[in-house]
Design an enzyme around this catalytic site. Sequence first.
Site, PDB file in Angstrom:
ATOM      1  CE  LYS A 154      60.516  37.277  38.303  1.00  0.00           C
ATOM      2  NZ  LYS A 154      61.246  36.777  39.479  1.00  0.00           N
ATOM      3  CD  GLU A 229      58.319  23.845  28.686  1.00  0.00           C
ATOM      4  OE1 GLU A 229      57.664  22.908  29.201  1.00  0.00           O
ATOM      5  OE2 GLU A 229      58.739  23.815  27.516  1.00  0.00           O
ATOM      6  CB  CYS A 263      58.714  20.493  36.023  1.00  0.00           C
ATOM      7  SG  CYS A 263      60.132  20.533  34.931  1.00  0.00           S
ATOM      8  CD  GLU A 356      54.572  20.525  40.212  1.00  0.00           C
ATOM      9  OE1 GLU A 356      54.068  21.656  40.281  1.00  0.00           O
ATOM     10  OE2 GLU A 356      55.412  20.207  39.349  1.00  0.00           O
TER      11      GLU A 356
HETATM   12  P1  NAD Z   1      56.233  30.257  40.468  1.00  0.00           P
HETATM   13  O1  NAD Z   1      55.149  30.147  39.466  1.00  0.00           O
HETATM   14  O2  NAD Z   1      55.887  30.675  41.831  1.00  0.00           O
HETATM   15  O3  NAD Z   1      57.338  31.307  39.972  1.00  0.00           O
HETATM   16  C1  NAD Z   1      57.992  31.180  38.741  1.00  0.00           C
HETATM   17  C2  NAD Z   1      58.524  32.534  38.314  1.00  0.00           C
HETATM   18  O4  NAD Z   1      57.415  33.402  38.036  1.00  0.00           O
HETATM   19  C3  NAD Z   1      59.350  33.264  39.382  1.00  0.00           C
HETATM   20  O5  NAD Z   1      60.408  33.944  38.751  1.00  0.00           O
HETATM   21  C4  NAD Z   1      58.340  34.248  39.958  1.00  0.00           C
HETATM   22  O6  NAD Z   1      58.965  35.389  40.495  1.00  0.00           O
HETATM   23  C5  NAD Z   1      57.539  34.614  38.724  1.00  0.00           C
HETATM   24  N1  NAD Z   1      56.187  35.136  39.006  1.00  0.00           N
HETATM   25  C6  NAD Z   1      55.413  34.895  40.084  1.00  0.00           C
HETATM   26  N2  NAD Z   1      54.249  35.591  39.980  1.00  0.00           N
HETATM   27  C7  NAD Z   1      54.285  36.266  38.811  1.00  0.00           C
HETATM   28  C8  NAD Z   1      53.382  37.123  38.143  1.00  0.00           C
HETATM   29  N3  NAD Z   1      52.212  37.441  38.637  1.00  0.00           N
HETATM   30  N4  NAD Z   1      53.746  37.629  36.945  1.00  0.00           N
HETATM   31  C9  NAD Z   1      54.944  37.319  36.390  1.00  0.00           C
HETATM   32  N5  NAD Z   1      55.844  36.507  36.990  1.00  0.00           N
HETATM   33  C10 NAD Z   1      55.526  35.978  38.173  1.00  0.00           C
HETATM   34  O7  NAD Z   1      56.991  28.862  40.425  1.00  0.00           O
HETATM   35  P2  NAD Z   1      58.200  28.372  41.331  1.00  0.00           P
HETATM   36  O8  NAD Z   1      57.630  28.043  42.669  1.00  0.00           O
HETATM   37  O9  NAD Z   1      59.372  29.289  41.218  1.00  0.00           O
HETATM   38  O10 NAD Z   1      58.618  27.027  40.563  1.00  0.00           O
HETATM   39  C11 NAD Z   1      57.999  25.823  40.785  1.00  0.00           C
HETATM   40  C12 NAD Z   1      57.025  25.466  39.672  1.00  0.00           C
HETATM   41  O11 NAD Z   1      57.671  25.528  38.410  1.00  0.00           O
HETATM   42  C13 NAD Z   1      56.492  24.059  39.763  1.00  0.00           C
HETATM   43  O12 NAD Z   1      55.097  24.031  39.539  1.00  0.00           O
HETATM   44  C14 NAD Z   1      57.204  23.317  38.644  1.00  0.00           C
HETATM   45  O13 NAD Z   1      56.566  22.173  38.169  1.00  0.00           O
HETATM   46  C15 NAD Z   1      57.327  24.371  37.627  1.00  0.00           C
HETATM   47  N6  NAD Z   1      58.404  24.044  36.688  1.00  0.00           N
HETATM   48  C16 NAD Z   1      58.089  23.626  35.422  1.00  0.00           C
HETATM   49  C17 NAD Z   1      59.075  23.278  34.523  1.00  0.00           C
HETATM   50  C18 NAD Z   1      58.758  22.814  33.131  1.00  0.00           C
HETATM   51  O14 NAD Z   1      59.655  22.856  32.311  1.00  0.00           O
HETATM   52  N7  NAD Z   1      57.541  22.411  32.829  1.00  0.00           N
HETATM   53  C19 NAD Z   1      60.401  23.362  34.912  1.00  0.00           C
HETATM   54  C20 NAD Z   1      60.691  23.785  36.190  1.00  0.00           C
HETATM   55  C21 NAD Z   1      59.675  24.141  37.068  1.00  0.00           C
END
Ligand code: NAD
Length: 454
Positions: A154, A229, A263, A356
């Site tokens: 997804k 992650e 991230c 963050e």
């Molecule tokens: P997010 O948590 O809002 O969403 C991430 C994904 O999860 C999206 O596809 C979203 O649709 C899905 N999602 C949201 N709610 C859900 C639920 N209840 N159940 C299942 N899936 C769900 O994050 P974002 O805003 O898209 O990305 C930013 C964040 O990602 C930042 O905190 C960043 O640090 C982190 N990030 C971490 C890494 C790493 O490798 N550690 C890499 C990239 C981004």
Amino acid sequence: MSNYTIISPVTEKPVQELHLADVAETDAVISKAAKAFETWRLVAPGDRAKLLRKFAAIVDAHNEELAQLEVLNSGHTIGNARWEAGNVRDVLNYYSAAPERLFGRQIPVPNGIDITFKEPLGVIGIIVPWNFPMPIAGWGFGPALAAGNTVVLKPAELTPLTAIRLGELALEAGIPEGVFNVIPGKGSVVGNRFVTHPLVRKIVFTGSTGVGKEIMRGCADQVKRLTLELGGKSANIIFADADIEKAAAGAPGAVFDNAGQDCCARSRILIQRSAYDKFMELFEVAVKKFRVEDPSLDTAEMGPLISATQYQRVSEFLPEGTPIAFQGSKPSGPGYWFAPTVLAPKDSNDRAYREEIFGPVVSVLPFEDEADAIRIANDSEYGLSGSIWSRDLGRAVRVSRAVEAGNLSVNSNSSVRYWTPFGGYKQSGLGRELGPDALDSFTETKNVFFDTQG
Ligand code: NAD
């Protein structure tokens, strides 16, 4: 049934209308992936390897197309986007060597033979954030497919276009129907269904720490395997004995790359007090030179933020009275542009220093000595990445061992190599992706004893 309009972060104009899957559609794709697993797991190792190499070659042949699509959908600079599509190719090539090398062990036992097997798990659910749509997808599906699993993926609502294209390219490469499935949809619908559906045997989640915790709780119900992650607030630690010119020249890219939506962004700069003034002077010059412009230009070093919502979120970190030391430039006109911003908080209690932001904002804080630097760096709930700058080798070794983070670089800001492990300490994550060990988290170890006495 619902639709979603993708908006260009550069023009603020609609790019494409997209159908978002509901639960019934998600279930149908999961069933298809479970069915495909029955045959995919039996594909001979050499044949699976060949298919992955073919997939890599087709991704490579479409590098420019994928890169342009990412510029359009996500506003990534074209240079970054080409690297990102290339990273998918490299990850596929790297893990294409795995099927023929998924070794078990033979362990000495009395009266028989004991062998371990690395068995695939089944259907893997991969949930991707919007900040690096291509690489983060590939870090999941590359090793997952190599180990004999099938995948439901997804993409984030905001950035599904390159993932959808990668799904089409997999079919073109001859990966059988049902093995690699991309399902655009909402996290609360499609993502959540991956967590609750019993045929999805593992979740690979990259995203915010809050959603990651929710997913971890959800996975507990079925003791579902999980890799997380999550967020970061990484420290760029610069000692006075370092090459300050080099550290200052590299510091903007280390935090403002991808408009800070990274991230691994080094969003806390810790500089030894005796070098503070010299560093800030050089850093200001470097920030003002950092090119924030139309991301389709080859010269662009930073594009806009991903969305109006993200612009609003980042802005809220800078209320009236925020101690802004200096800012870079940004284009005027449409687009979610945010100027690179450097803060000089008086202590570590500042919200912008601790949380963050996921935007182009960095806080600079002085420290006294080595122990102070380590204490301040570790005073965070996160532990993903970071840099250490020093000409003293002993110090670089000591500090890199003491900082609680999964990916550090010394006299460098580079975090990611597909053949080395990547992942976080503390609330930055659980498990490791990439590198030689990632396959362990896409397989179960099965132990079988053969009695030779009978
Ligand atoms: P997010 O948590 O809002 O969403 C991430 C994904 O999860 C999206 O596809 C979203 O649709 C899905 N999602 C949201 N709610 C859900 C639920 N209840 N159940 C299942 N899936 C769900 O994050 P974002 O805003 O898209 O990305 C930013 C964040 O990602 C930042 O905190 C960043 O640090 C982190 N990030 C971490 C890494 C790493 O490798 N550690 C890499 C990239 C981004």
